[in-house]
Design a protein around this motif. Structure first.
Motif, PDB file in Angstrom:
ATOM      1  N   GLU A 117       0.821  -1.210   0.000  1.00 31.32           N
ATOM      2  CA  GLU A 117       0.000   0.000   0.000  1.00 31.32           C
ATOM      3  C   GLU A 117       0.857   1.263   0.000  1.00 31.32           C
ATOM      4  OE1 GLU A 117      -0.434  -2.537   1.963  1.00 31.32           O
ATOM      5  OE2 GLU A 117      -2.406  -3.350   1.417  1.00 31.32           O
ATOM      6  N   ARG A 118       1.975   1.236   0.713  1.00 32.90           N
ATOM      7  CA  ARG A 118       2.847   2.413   0.718  1.00 32.90           C
ATOM      8  C   ARG A 118       3.432   2.676  -0.673  1.00 32.90           C
ATOM      9  NH1 ARG A 118       3.065   1.367   6.201  1.00 32.90           N
ATOM     10  NH2 ARG A 118       3.427   3.243   7.490  1.00 32.90           N
ATOM     11  N   LEU A 119       3.851   1.616  -1.346  1.00 38.15           N
ATOM     12  CA  LEU A 119       4.387   1.792  -2.682  1.00 38.15           C
ATOM     13  C   LEU A 119       3.300   2.252  -3.659  1.00 38.15           C
ATOM     14  CD1 LEU A 119       6.816  -1.261  -3.016  1.00 38.15           C
ATOM     15  CD2 LEU A 119       7.304   1.064  -2.271  1.00 38.15           C
ATOM     16  N   GLN A 120       2.080   1.779  -3.459  1.00 35.85           N
ATOM     17  CA  GLN A 120       0.979   2.247  -4.306  1.00 35.85           C
ATOM     18  C   GLN A 120       0.721   3.740  -4.106  1.00 35.85           C
ATOM     19  OE1 GLN A 120      -1.769  -0.957  -2.998  1.00 35.85           O
ATOM     20  NE2 GLN A 120      -2.295  -1.173  -5.178  1.00 35.85           N
ATOM     21  N   LEU A 121       0.839   4.208  -2.866  1.00 30.11           N
ATOM     22  CA  LEU A 121       0.646   5.636  -2.601  1.00 30.11           C
ATOM     23  C   LEU A 121       1.757   6.466  -3.233  1.00 30.11           C
ATOM     24  CD1 LEU A 121      -0.649   5.950   1.079  1.00 30.11           C
ATOM     25  CD2 LEU A 121      -1.900   6.338  -1.055  1.00 30.11           C
ATOM     26  N   VAL A 122       2.983   5.955  -3.181  1.00 25.33           N
ATOM     27  CA  VAL A 122       4.082   6.642  -3.860  1.00 25.33           C
ATOM     28  C   VAL A 122       3.779   6.734  -5.349  1.00 25.33           C
ATOM     29  CG1 VAL A 122       6.517   6.474  -4.520  1.00 25.33           C
ATOM     30  CG2 VAL A 122       5.846   6.018  -2.158  1.00 25.33           C
ATOM     31  N   ALA A 123       3.275   5.634  -5.915  1.00 20.43           N
ATOM     32  CA  ALA A 123       2.915   5.625  -7.340  1.00 20.43           C
ATOM     33  C   ALA A 123       1.809   6.638  -7.633  1.00 20.43           C
ATOM     34  CB  ALA A 123       2.483   4.222  -7.752  1.00 20.43           C
ATOM     35  N   GLU A 124       0.819   6.735  -6.730  1.00 21.00           N
ATOM     36  CA  GLU A 124      -0.268   7.706  -6.915  1.00 21.00           C
ATOM     37  C   GLU A 124       0.294   9.124  -6.987  1.00 21.00           C
ATOM     38  OE1 GLU A 124      -3.550   7.597  -7.248  1.00 21.00           O
ATOM     39  OE2 GLU A 124      -4.297   5.685  -6.477  1.00 21.00           O
ATOM     40  N   ALA A 125       1.184   9.461  -6.064  1.00 19.31           N
ATOM     41  CA  ALA A 125       1.748  10.813  -6.032  1.00 19.31           C
ATOM     42  C   ALA A 125       2.576  11.097  -7.283  1.00 19.31           C
ATOM     43  CB  ALA A 125       2.593  10.997  -4.777  1.00 19.31           C
ATOM     44  N   LEU A 126       3.420  10.133  -7.672  1.00 19.40           N
ATOM     45  CA  LEU A 126       4.265  10.335  -8.847  1.00 19.40           C
ATOM     46  C   LEU A 126       3.442  10.400 -10.129  1.00 19.40           C
ATOM     47  CD1 LEU A 126       7.393   8.097  -8.190  1.00 19.40           C
ATOM     48  CD2 LEU A 126       7.249  10.570  -8.143  1.00 19.40           C
ATOM     49  N   SER A 127       2.369   9.608 -10.201  1.00 21.02           N
ATOM     50  CA  SER A 127       1.536   9.643 -11.401  1.00 21.02           C
ATOM     51  C   SER A 127       0.898  11.013 -11.573  1.00 21.02           C
ATOM     52  CB  SER A 127       0.459   8.553 -11.333  1.00 21.02           C
ATOM     53  OG  SER A 127      -0.552   8.880 -10.405  1.00 21.02           O
ATOM     54  N   ARG A 128       0.447  11.594 -10.491  1.00 24.42           N
ATOM     55  CA  ARG A 128      -0.173  12.915 -10.571  1.00 24.42           C
ATOM     56  C   ARG A 128       0.871  13.983 -10.886  1.00 24.42           C
ATOM     57  NH1 ARG A 128      -5.120  12.511  -6.184  1.00 24.42           N
ATOM     58  NH2 ARG A 128      -5.621  10.334  -6.673  1.00 24.42           N
ATOM     59  N   ASP A 129       2.076  13.771 -10.393  1.00 24.26           N
ATOM     60  CA  ASP A 129       3.163  14.710 -10.670  1.00 24.26           C
ATOM     61  C   ASP A 129       3.463  14.763 -12.169  1.00 24.26           C
ATOM     62  OD1 ASP A 129       5.604  16.353  -9.974  1.00 24.26           O
ATOM     63  OD2 ASP A 129       6.593  14.589 -10.813  1.00 24.26           O
ATOM     64  N   VAL A 130       3.594  13.600 -12.837  1.00 23.96           N
ATOM     65  CA  VAL A 130       3.935  13.609 -14.264  1.00 23.96           C
ATOM     66  C   VAL A 130       2.764  14.088 -15.114  1.00 23.96           C
ATOM     67  CG1 VAL A 130       5.769  11.888 -14.123  1.00 23.96           C
ATOM     68  CG2 VAL A 130       3.420  11.120 -14.477  1.00 23.96           C
ATOM     69  N   VAL A 131       1.527  13.814 -14.669  1.00 25.97           N
ATOM     70  CA  VAL A 131       0.356  14.333 -15.395  1.00 25.97           C
ATOM     71  C   VAL A 131       0.340  15.860 -15.335  1.00 25.97           C
ATOM     72  CG1 VAL A 131      -2.159  14.507 -15.337  1.00 25.97           C
ATOM     73  CG2 VAL A 131      -1.068  12.273 -15.175  1.00 25.97           C
ATOM     74  N   LEU A 132       0.573  16.403 -14.153  1.00 24.15           N
ATOM     75  CA  LEU A 132       0.602  17.861 -14.013  1.00 24.15           C
ATOM     76  C   LEU A 132       1.732  18.456 -14.838  1.00 24.15           C
ATOM     77  CD1 LEU A 132      -0.125  18.210 -10.182  1.00 24.15           C
ATOM     78  CD2 LEU A 132      -1.545  19.095 -12.040  1.00 24.15           C
ATOM     79  N   ASP A 133       2.883  17.787 -14.840  1.00 24.04           N
ATOM     80  CA  ASP A 133       4.013  18.262 -15.636  1.00 24.04           C
ATOM     81  C   ASP A 133       3.639  18.332 -17.119  1.00 24.04           C
ATOM     82  OD1 ASP A 133       6.854  18.972 -15.986  1.00 24.04           O
ATOM     83  OD2 ASP A 133       6.994  17.035 -16.988  1.00 24.04           O
ATOM     84  N   HIS A 134       2.952  17.293 -17.596  1.00 24.44           N
ATOM     85  CA  HIS A 134       2.536  17.257 -19.004  1.00 24.44           C
ATOM     86  C   HIS A 134       1.598  18.417 -19.329  1.00 24.44           C
ATOM     87  CE1 HIS A 134       1.171  15.477 -22.823  1.00 24.44           C
ATOM     88  NE2 HIS A 134      -0.041  15.831 -22.444  1.00 24.44           N
ATOM     89  N   TYR A 135       0.576  18.625 -18.490  1.00 22.30           N
ATOM     90  CA  TYR A 135      -0.400  19.661 -18.803  1.00 22.30           C
ATOM     91  C   TYR A 135       0.115  21.063 -18.509  1.00 22.30           C
ATOM     92  CZ  TYR A 135      -3.682  16.035 -19.908  1.00 22.30           C
ATOM     93  OH  TYR A 135      -4.288  14.964 -20.513  1.00 22.30           O
ATOM     94  N   GLU A 136       1.090  21.180 -17.618  1.00 21.97           N
ATOM     95  CA  GLU A 136       1.734  22.484 -17.441  1.00 21.97           C
ATOM     96  C   GLU A 136       2.436  22.902 -18.734  1.00 21.97           C
ATOM     97  OE1 GLU A 136       2.651  22.247 -12.617  1.00 21.97           O
ATOM     98  OE2 GLU A 136       4.119  21.520 -14.080  1.00 21.97           O
ATOM     99  N   GLN A 137       3.047  21.945 -19.416  1.00 21.51           N
ATOM    100  CA  GLN A 137       3.678  22.246 -20.699  1.00 21.51           C
ATOM    101  C   GLN A 137       2.636  22.580 -21.760  1.00 21.51           C
ATOM    102  OE1 GLN A 137       6.752  19.388 -21.922  1.00 21.51           O
ATOM    103  NE2 GLN A 137       6.958  18.729 -19.800  1.00 21.51           N
ATOM    104  N   GLU A 138       1.509  21.848 -21.753  1.00 19.43           N
ATOM    105  CA  GLU A 138       0.452  22.120 -22.718  1.00 19.43           C
ATOM    106  C   GLU A 138      -0.144  23.514 -22.511  1.00 19.43           C
ATOM    107  OE1 GLU A 138      -0.769  20.113 -25.330  1.00 19.43           O
ATOM    108  OE2 GLU A 138       1.145  19.140 -24.885  1.00 19.43           O
ATOM    109  N   VAL A 139      -0.369  23.878 -21.252  1.00 19.30           N
ATOM    110  CA  VAL A 139      -0.930  25.200 -20.952  1.00 19.30           C
ATOM    111  C   VAL A 139       0.061  26.289 -21.330  1.00 19.30           C
ATOM    112  CG1 VAL A 139      -1.624  26.714 -19.058  1.00 19.30           C
ATOM    113  CG2 VAL A 139      -2.554  24.421 -19.204  1.00 19.30           C
TER     114      VAL A 139
END
Length: 268
Positions: A117-139
């Motif tokens: 579960e801890r590793l899944q939470l790390v994955a959740e945080a990192l997944s949102r980080d790269v999504v935000l990074d992608h859309y920050e570039q798009e914006v």
């Protein structure tokens, strides 16, 4: 294989790398690897590797060695829709240390244990980080596109002659917002925390480290600004076209009156 077997070395470190690969990953089609957990889906790959897959196009890999994620990337071929030419990525090291306080440290994250579960939470945080990074570039690209519009607003409303550009910017802004809110749910609490509420403090630490909420709010404000700017330009274009049509009508009326007067005076 248990989560603990991923961590090796004096500090029991795990290398983690997140990829935003495309618009969507068909998780149900992944057959060649063993699924260990769900919500989010966690698979094993190779001898000692794990990968957490998110439907909205993100893969987060865990391995005791760098570079092992390529093994799993190959297995995803054909399961990714709308692949990106240059995926956004994030790479960190997770250190397992029961004596240290959980949270972020320089170039990595400290966890008390390497449970699933801890590793899944790390994955959740990192997944949102790269999504935000992608859309920050798009914006950022969208801001570059509306610069000519705002510049033209300062030049006596000498705007574009076609409405396609502002309409396109409005559509693009709405699409980014739809993907962030409808698909990724960046600002919402991970479903995993409903079953493990005691881990919420860890997720909040991770969320704070990657400034998930702050970046999400900033993106929403920028998208709103792009949409309002494009809408203003569109309204001015429509007003200008309306005025032009009205002038055409006036000119036609004047011409008709002149023709009528000509007929009266010279053929009366």
């Amino acid at each position: 294989m248990t989560a603990e077997t991923l961590a090796t070395g004096k500090e029991r470190g795990i290398y983690v790398k997140a990829f935003y690969l495309g618009e969507r990953i068909d998780i149900r089609a992944i057959k060649r690897t063993k699924r260990i957990a769900s919500n989010p889906a966690l698979f094993s790959y190779g001898d000692r590797g794990w990968a957490v897959i998110f439907r909205y196009g993100v893969m987060v890999c865990f391995s005791p060695e760098k570079g092992r994620e390529n093994d799993f990337l190959l297995s995803l071929e054909g399961h990714i829709s709308g692949s990106f030419d240059e995926p956004a990525t994030e790479e960190i090291k997770v250190v397992i240390s029961p004596e240290e306080k959980e949270g972020a440290r320089e170039n990595g994250i400290v966890l008390r244990s390497a449970d699933t579960e801890r590793l899944q939470l790390v994955a959740e945080a990192l997944s949102r980080d790269v999504v935000l990074d992608h859309y920050e570039q798009e914006v950022s690209k969208s801001f570059d596109a509306i610069d000519p519009m705002t510049a033209n607003l300062q030049k006596r409303f000498q705007l574009f002659h076609r409405m396609r550009t502002p309409v396109g910017q409005i559509a693009a802004s709405l699409m980014i917002l739809h993907k962030m809110v409808g698909r990724v749910t960046v600002s919402e609490k991970p479903d995993l925390l409903w079953d493990r509420p005691e881990l919420e403090s860890l997720y909040l630490l991770l969320e704070d480290e990657y400034e998930i909420r702050e970046r999400h709010d900033a993106l929403e404000r920028k998208i709103d600004l792009i949409s309002r700017t494009s809408q203003t330009v569109l309204n001015l274009l429509q007003t200008k076209q309306t005025i032009r049509v009205e002038w055409y009508i006036v000119i036609l009326i004047v011409v008709e009156i002149m023709l009528t007067l000509y007929e009266l005076f010279y053929h009366g």
